[in-house]
Motif scaffolding. Structure first.
Motif, PDB file in Angstrom:
ATOM      1  N   ALA A   1      53.325  54.478  39.975  1.00 20.02           N
ATOM      2  CA  ALA A   1      52.013  54.320  39.256  1.00 20.02           C
ATOM      3  C   ALA A   1      51.716  55.581  38.507  1.00 20.02           C
ATOM      4  O   ALA A   1      51.115  55.581  37.328  1.00 20.02           O
ATOM      5  CB  ALA A   1      51.158  54.561  40.458  1.00 20.02           C
ATOM      6  N   VAL A   2      52.071  56.764  39.111  1.00 20.82           N
ATOM      7  CA  VAL A   2      51.982  57.996  38.177  1.00 20.82           C
ATOM      8  C   VAL A   2      52.625  57.926  36.716  1.00 20.82           C
ATOM      9  O   VAL A   2      52.110  58.282  35.896  1.00 20.82           O
ATOM     10  CB  VAL A   2      52.390  59.423  39.228  1.00 20.82           C
ATOM     11  CG1 VAL A   2      52.490  60.500  38.280  1.00 20.82           C
ATOM     12  CG2 VAL A   2      51.750  59.550  40.428  1.00 20.82           C
ATOM     13  N   LEU A   3      53.836  57.515  37.223  1.00 15.63           N
ATOM     14  CA  LEU A   3      54.768  57.156  35.770  1.00 15.63           C
ATOM     15  C   LEU A   3      53.909  56.485  34.590  1.00 15.63           C
ATOM     16  O   LEU A   3      53.967  56.841  33.656  1.00 15.63           O
ATOM     17  CB  LEU A   3      56.191  56.853  35.953  1.00 15.63           C
ATOM     18  CG  LEU A   3      56.867  56.485  34.868  1.00 15.63           C
ATOM     19  CD1 LEU A   3      57.396  58.187  34.270  1.00 15.63           C
ATOM     20  CD2 LEU A   3      58.438  56.026  35.167  1.00 15.63           C
ATOM     21  N   ALA A   4      53.573  55.308  35.163  1.00 15.37           N
ATOM     22  CA  ALA A   4      52.683  54.385  34.302  1.00 15.37           C
ATOM     23  C   ALA A   4      51.594  55.115  33.530  1.00 15.37           C
ATOM     24  O   ALA A   4      51.118  54.887  32.311  1.00 15.37           O
ATOM     25  CB  ALA A   4      52.474  53.129  34.993  1.00 15.37           C
ATOM     26  N   ILE A   5      50.689  55.778  34.429  1.00 13.85           N
ATOM     27  CA  ILE A   5      49.577  56.631  33.942  1.00 13.85           C
ATOM     28  C   ILE A   5      49.876  57.676  33.068  1.00 13.85           C
ATOM     29  O   ILE A   5      49.121  57.849  31.934  1.00 13.85           O
ATOM     30  CB  ILE A   5      48.717  56.786  35.272  1.00 13.85           C
ATOM     31  CG1 ILE A   5      48.150  55.718  35.891  1.00 13.85           C
ATOM     32  CG2 ILE A   5      47.578  57.887  34.796  1.00 13.85           C
ATOM     33  CD1 ILE A   5      47.585  56.041  37.315  1.00 13.85           C
ATOM     34  N   SER A   6      50.855  58.409  33.526  1.00 11.62           N
ATOM     35  CA  SER A   6      50.892  59.804  32.636  1.00 11.62           C
ATOM     36  C   SER A   6      51.665  59.286  31.401  1.00 11.62           C
ATOM     37  O   SER A   6      51.630  60.093  30.335  1.00 11.62           O
ATOM     38  CB  SER A   6      52.210  60.648  33.527  1.00 11.62           C
ATOM     39  OG  SER A   6      53.343  59.951  33.668  1.00 11.62           O
ATOM     40  N   THR A   7      52.528  58.399  31.212  1.00  3.76           N
ATOM     41  CA  THR A   7      52.927  57.869  29.866  1.00  3.76           C
ATOM     42  C   THR A   7      51.990  57.084  28.966  1.00  3.76           C
ATOM     43  O   THR A   7      52.577  56.578  27.879  1.00  3.76           O
ATOM     44  CB  THR A   7      54.266  57.334  30.115  1.00  3.76           C
ATOM     45  OG1 THR A   7      54.210  55.945  30.937  1.00  3.76           O
ATOM     46  CG2 THR A   7      55.592  58.244  30.801  1.00  3.76           C
ATOM     47  N   SER A   8      50.883  56.822  29.440  1.00  2.39           N
ATOM     48  CA  SER A   8      49.924  56.117  28.677  1.00  2.39           C
ATOM     49  C   SER A   8      49.082  56.983  28.010  1.00  2.39           C
ATOM     50  O   SER A   8      48.626  57.899  28.312  1.00  2.39           O
ATOM     51  CB  SER A   8      49.264  55.176  29.645  1.00  2.39           C
ATOM     52  OG  SER A   8      48.004  54.572  28.971  1.00  2.39           O
ATOM     53  N   GLY A   9      48.756  56.317  26.603  1.00  2.00           N
ATOM     54  CA  GLY A   9      48.021  57.315  25.768  1.00  2.00           C
ATOM     55  C   GLY A   9      46.597  57.363  26.258  1.00  2.00           C
ATOM     56  O   GLY A   9      45.881  58.222  25.984  1.00  2.00           O
ATOM     57  N   ASP A  10      45.978  56.002  26.775  1.00  2.12           N
ATOM     58  CA  ASP A  10      44.773  55.766  27.228  1.00  2.12           C
ATOM     59  C   ASP A  10      44.928  55.831  28.616  1.00  2.12           C
ATOM     60  O   ASP A  10      45.080  54.679  29.220  1.00  2.12           O
ATOM     61  CB  ASP A  10      44.006  54.622  26.731  1.00  2.12           C
ATOM     62  CG  ASP A  10      42.555  54.360  26.987  1.00  2.12           C
ATOM     63  OD1 ASP A  10      42.202  54.912  27.997  1.00  2.12           O
ATOM     64  OD2 ASP A  10      41.783  53.813  26.406  1.00  2.12           O
ATOM     65  N   GLN A  11      44.574  57.006  29.489  1.00  2.10           N
ATOM     66  CA  GLN A  11      44.869  57.181  30.755  1.00  2.10           C
ATOM     67  C   GLN A  11      43.849  56.141  31.632  1.00  2.10           C
ATOM     68  O   GLN A  11      44.249  55.480  32.737  1.00  2.10           O
ATOM     69  CB  GLN A  11      45.034  58.179  31.646  1.00  2.10           C
ATOM     70  CG  GLN A  11      46.093  58.907  30.880  1.00  2.10           C
ATOM     71  CD  GLN A  11      46.229  60.480  31.409  1.00  2.10           C
ATOM     72  OE1 GLN A  11      45.279  60.767  32.242  1.00  2.10           O
ATOM     73  NE2 GLN A  11      47.649  61.027  31.262  1.00  2.10           N
ATOM     74  N   ARG A  12      42.736  55.889  31.177  1.00  2.00           N
ATOM     75  CA  ARG A  12      41.475  55.114  31.766  1.00  2.00           C
ATOM     76  C   ARG A  12      42.186  53.621  31.805  1.00  2.00           C
ATOM     77  O   ARG A  12      41.986  53.201  32.938  1.00  2.00           O
ATOM     78  CB  ARG A  12      40.297  55.183  30.881  1.00  2.00           C
ATOM     79  CG  ARG A  12      39.146  54.456  31.478  1.00  2.00           C
ATOM     80  CD  ARG A  12      38.083  54.550  30.615  1.00  2.00           C
ATOM     81  NE  ARG A  12      38.156  54.108  29.139  1.00  2.00           N
ATOM     82  CZ  ARG A  12      37.885  52.697  29.066  1.00  2.00           C
ATOM     83  NH1 ARG A  12      37.255  51.902  30.014  1.00  2.00           N
ATOM     84  NH2 ARG A  12      38.168  52.227  27.940  1.00  2.00           N
ATOM     85  N   ILE A  13      42.765  53.195  30.700  1.00  2.00           N
ATOM     86  CA  ILE A  13      43.067  51.685  30.822  1.00  2.00           C
ATOM     87  C   ILE A  13      44.479  51.697  31.908  1.00  2.00           C
ATOM     88  O   ILE A  13      44.455  50.588  32.572  1.00  2.00           O
ATOM     89  CB  ILE A  13      43.659  51.294  29.586  1.00  2.00           C
ATOM     90  CG1 ILE A  13      42.299  51.189  28.521  1.00  2.00           C
ATOM     91  CG2 ILE A  13      44.267  49.998  29.556  1.00  2.00           C
ATOM     92  CD1 ILE A  13      42.660  50.801  26.976  1.00  2.00           C
ATOM     93  N   ALA A  14      45.178  52.775  31.965  1.00  2.00           N
ATOM     94  CA  ALA A  14      46.208  52.610  32.645  1.00  2.00           C
ATOM     95  C   ALA A  14      45.906  52.794  34.159  1.00  2.00           C
ATOM     96  O   ALA A  14      46.801  52.109  35.155  1.00  2.00           O
ATOM     97  CB  ALA A  14      47.305  53.897  32.423  1.00  2.00           C
ATOM     98  N   VAL A  15      44.798  53.591  34.491  1.00  2.00           N
ATOM     99  CA  VAL A  15      44.573  53.568  35.884  1.00  2.00           C
ATOM    100  C   VAL A  15      43.950  52.258  36.370  1.00  2.00           C
ATOM    101  O   VAL A  15      43.967  51.711  37.423  1.00  2.00           O
ATOM    102  CB  VAL A  15      43.517  54.787  36.071  1.00  2.00           C
ATOM    103  CG1 VAL A  15      42.858  54.638  37.417  1.00  2.00           C
ATOM    104  CG2 VAL A  15      43.962  56.072  35.971  1.00  2.00           C
TER     105      VAL A  15
END
Length: 853
Positions: free
Chosen positions: A424-438
């Motif tokens: 989950a952390v990897l998916a969020i940290s590598t996303s440009g829009d962290q709100r969407i990733a969260v």
């Protein structure tokens, strides 16, 4: 021997045993490998293509921008001091862009065009290709008062003209001298609604279209000396802002040649990456099924290991190494496919996007995909492996199922949770829009938990259902809740894929319905731009004559750039991505005495009609929330080279979906007293036919050649085409997740075949017919598929509503055709794949199975 030496020896021995066991083949792991390969290929390929396009934009930044640095102004040209400053930087080229109407010489037809006027130095970089490919000065020169032009094929088609014919642009006669083949800096100019028409700057001036307040974008592109670094260009940007703080120009450099393109590519790649991650996570369920089924088939081997003194830790390491080796095969296969995607993209997109034709290998993108593949494998394999460690040899020899031992030790549960958190952390940290990733990570966790509950609920209902008379239905209900049933795996794997499919289908359907149905009904017939103040009344009289039933709305129109919020430079203000567009580029602005139509005052007070105090501004409520402003804050806007600071007096809820005249910022009338400006108007007429629209358009273009008329239905057709292309890409992405679900579904059914064979043989021995067994299995799969489809409709409908209503701020509705197709698809997949596996199960001979009972 040291602890590290003992572990190393154990690991070497485990690797040897793993390799020996794998000599028997990988037939049970083909779906395992396919699931991992599919997800890794999607993530690696999408990010590689995005990286290829980004590098292509950077490598060709000068050509795409048309210079090393570009200064852009709206409404006005540079003054003497600004021109002198720009010329001191390097070789200066000037061009101007605007929309206008091109019409036939006899005035019988007309069309909207994107006019681009250039000087003799264009292009500073790249090459303008025309057919015939003559010198630009020859193609665009004014001969005997006739302006030369280069035109796009679309304009020739729309007006039914050919090269050599003459048309009218404003007050000028224009000769079409060449077809436009390649425009080097087209991408940096942004999206256009109409075909391109190239003329010279002198030709545009001769047309009379460049009037005070006209919506003209002036671009000043500069070629700097060889060896100029990016740091030197940044210093020039700072100098320009310091020496000309009120210029209000937009500055772009070769490192940011096409920001809109780069931003859209980044956002779309993020979306596709999350879809690929969904496919990978769905595939993880297949990994868990494959590991559990494989270990179940290895019960005798594990029992032998333990009987000969092997520890549970050794058994765990042997099979963990084996799973990682098999996963590595899937990862390598996925990386190969992902690495090939930029090559395919280069071949397909090279004509429209700066993608390197050779493709290239992008280690960062591929490494990220590989890491996702490893983490997903561990997240779904650790629990089944942990169960295998603690099953005693006696239980294994008694043919006891791996699942019968309950939950594994706490260390394996904790390790699984740690890996899941890392994923989950990897998916969020590598996303440009962290709100969407969260949001995505939260939705994935929610979906897993709810699907587990759905599976449990289906089994609980089956367990508590009353006894039925039908033998087939009774067997089906028993199969749903018996120990080791397929229900949880099938619900989980198919539910995730169908939920994503329903979500995307509903978003696509609502967008299409809005564009093709609701918007045309709500939208005005026409937008009219660049109405000069001196022509405004005569224009209104003509519209009243030609469209007596129409409703004409006129408002003053200027363009401005937000410079400061509460005295702070907007470049230093951190705002969420969804609100950044308000502070980026030029915005349309107006002034009004009363609250505009399509708006509702939500906070604050409107100014009196005779207000003459400090400048006030009414701000769109949603956009105000997004950039974090409140009543009483100040906003500084540059209009016509002058910085104007206004205080926010109120917020308005704006009905953007009406496509009427709407502005983010509406100022008090005294703010722009005496400023030259044009007018914007809309015409709505429910009774008008296409013939009426054509007659009105022709009359306005003849009488006012400088007014730009945009027929809204034509613009919506262009938008609809774009949405259709995006929908195709979205459906392809959804298909990846659905394919993963199908793979996992077939894997889950295959994993249960051994138990099915046992049941079928026993039942046939007791007198059950093949027809009864097929009916029982079909009913079982249909019940599970129907329950899964109901969840997918609920969860997918909720997700689509959130995206359409909350993020896009558009009306959202549930589409029955999507519901029906989803249910049918679920039943076809579950019953179809189930029957394929069942047919093979029913063909087994009874004797070999009965001997092992």
């Amino acid at each position: 021997m040291s602890a590290s030496g003992g572990f190393a020896q154990t690991l070497r021995l485990a690797v040897r045993f793993s390799l020996r066991e794998m000599r028997g083949g990988l037939s049970g792991f083909l779906i395992f490998i396919a699931c991992i390969a599919l997800g890794v290929a999607a993530i690696g390929g999408v990010n590689s293509v995005a990286r290829a396009i980004t590098l292509g934009v950077e490598a060709q930044g000068r050509d795409l921008l048309g210079g090393d640095i570009r200064f852009q102004l709206v409404h006005r040209e540079t003054d003497a001091a600004e021109t002198s400053f720009l010329e001191s930087i390097g070789t200066l080229a000037h061009s101007a862009n605007m929309r206008s109407m091109a019409r036939l010489a006899d005035g019988s037809d007309q069309t909207l065009v994107e006019v681009k006027a250039v000087d003799a130095l264009y292009p500073l970089y790249g090459e303008l290709v025309a057919e015939p490919n003559l010198p630009l000065s020859e193609l665009l020169e004014i001969r005997d008062g006739v302006v030369g032009a280069i035109v796009a094929d679309m304009l020739l088609d729309r007006l039914g003209v050919k090269i050599g014919d003459k048309i009218r642009l404003g007050n000028a006669e224009v000769e079409l001298r060449a077809r436009l083949v390649t425009e080097p800096d087209a991408i940096s100019d942004g999206f256009g609604l109409a075909p391109r028409l190239f003329v010279s700057l002198d030709g545009l001036r001769a047309s009379g279209l460049m009037q005070p307040g006209s919506l003209v974008e002036h671009a000043y592109k500069i070629r700097m000396a060889d060896g100029t670094s990016d740091a030197d260009i940044n210093q020039i940007r700072e100098r320009a802002s310091a020496e000309f703080p009120n210029a209000g120009w937009s500055i772009r450099s070769r490192t940011n040649a096409a920001p809109a393109l780069s931003s859209n590519i980044e956002r779309f790649s993020q979306f596709l990456t999350l879809v690929g991650l969904t496919a990978l996570v769905v595939g993880g369920v297949g990994v868990a099924n494959a590991v559990r089924a494989y270990l179940d088939s290895k019960r005798g081997v594990i029992a032998t290991f333990k009987s000969l003194g092997a520890s549970g830790r050794f058994v765990f390491i042997v099979y963990l190494v084996q799973m990682l080796m098999i996963a590595l095969m899937g990862i390598v296969a996925g990386l190969i496919l992902g690495a090939l995607m930029p090559v395919a993209a280069g071949a397909l997109l090279s004509s429209v996007l700066p993608v390197p034709a050779s493709g290239g290998i992008y280690p960062g993108a591929l490494a990220l995909a590989a890491l996702f593949g490893v983490l997903v494998t561990l997240a779904f394999a650790l629990l089944p492996l942990g169960r295998a460690r603690d099953v005693p040899a006696t239980a294994l020899f008694r043919q006891r199922s791996m699942d019968a031992n309950g939950m594994p030790r706490a260390v394996y549960v904790v390790a699984t949770l740690v890996v899941a958190v890392a994923l989950a952390v990897l998916a969020i940290s590598t996303s440009g829009d962290q709100r969407i990733a969260v949001t995505f990570v939260g939705a994935a966790i929610f979906a897993f938990l709810v699907l587990r509950l759905v599976g449990w609920a289906v089994q609980a209902l089956a367990r508590r259902s009353p006894r039925v008379r039908s033998t087939a239905l009774r067997l089906a209900i028993g199969n749903i809740h018996r120990p080791g049933a397929l229900t949880p795996s099938v619900v989980l794997s198919l539910g995730l894929g169908l939920t994503l499919l329903v979500t995307l289908a509903l978003i696509d359907g609502n967008l299409r319905r809005q564009i093709a149905g609701n918007l045309p009904e709500q939208a005005p017939n026409f937008f009219f731009v660049d109405i000069q103040s001196g022509d405004a009344d005569a224009f209104a009289d003509l519209v009243a004559k030609e469209a007596p039933d129409g409703k004409l709305i006129r408002v003053p129109m200027l363009r401005g750039r937000v410079m400061e919020l509460n005295g702070v430079d907007v470049r230093k203000v951190q705002v969420p991505p969804e609100g950044a567009w308000v502070l980026r580029g030029d915005r349309g602005i107006t002034y009004a005495r009363n609250v505009p139509e399509n708006s509702t005052l939500t906070e604050g007070n409107w100014w009196p009609q005779d207000y003459d105090g400090e400048p006030l501004v009414s701000f769109a409520a949603q956009e105000g929330r997004e950039i974090g402003v409140k009543i009483g804050d100040t906003i500084t806007v540059n209009v016509l080279g002058r910085n104007i600071t206004a205080r926010i007096a109120n917020f308005r809820e704006v009905q953007w979906e009406s496509l009427g005249i709407n502005f983010v910022m509406v100022f008090s009338p005294n703010t722009f007293a005496g400023a030259p400006h044009s007018w914007l108007a809309t015409l709505s007429d429910d009774k008008a036919t296409p013939a009426d629209d054509a007659r009105l358009l022709n009359a306005i273009t003849r009488a006012f050649p400088g007014i730009t008329s945009v027929r809204v239905k034509d613009a919506l057709e262009i938008v609809n085409d774009i949405v259709a292309q995006l929908a195709l890409a979205i459906r392809a992405a959804a298909a990846v997740a659905l394919i993963a679900s199908v793979l996992v579904l077939s894997g889950a059914l295959a994993a249960g075949n051994r138990a099915r064979i046992h049941d079928a043989v026993v039942l046939k021995t007791l007198g059950a017919t093949r027809r009864t067994l097929i009916a029982a299995f079909s009913l079982e799969y249909a019940i599970i598929g129907l329950a899964t489809a109901v969840f997918a409709l609920f969860a997918g409908g909720l997700a689509a509503w959130f995206v359409v209503a909350r993020i896009m701020s558009l009306p959202s509705s549930f589409l029955p055709e999507v519901a029906v197709s989803t249910v049918v698809l679920a039943l076809v997949l579950t019953v179809g794949f189930g029957l394929v596996g069942t047919w093979r199960v029913l063909g087994h001979k009874a004797a070999p199975v009965l001997r092992n009972l």
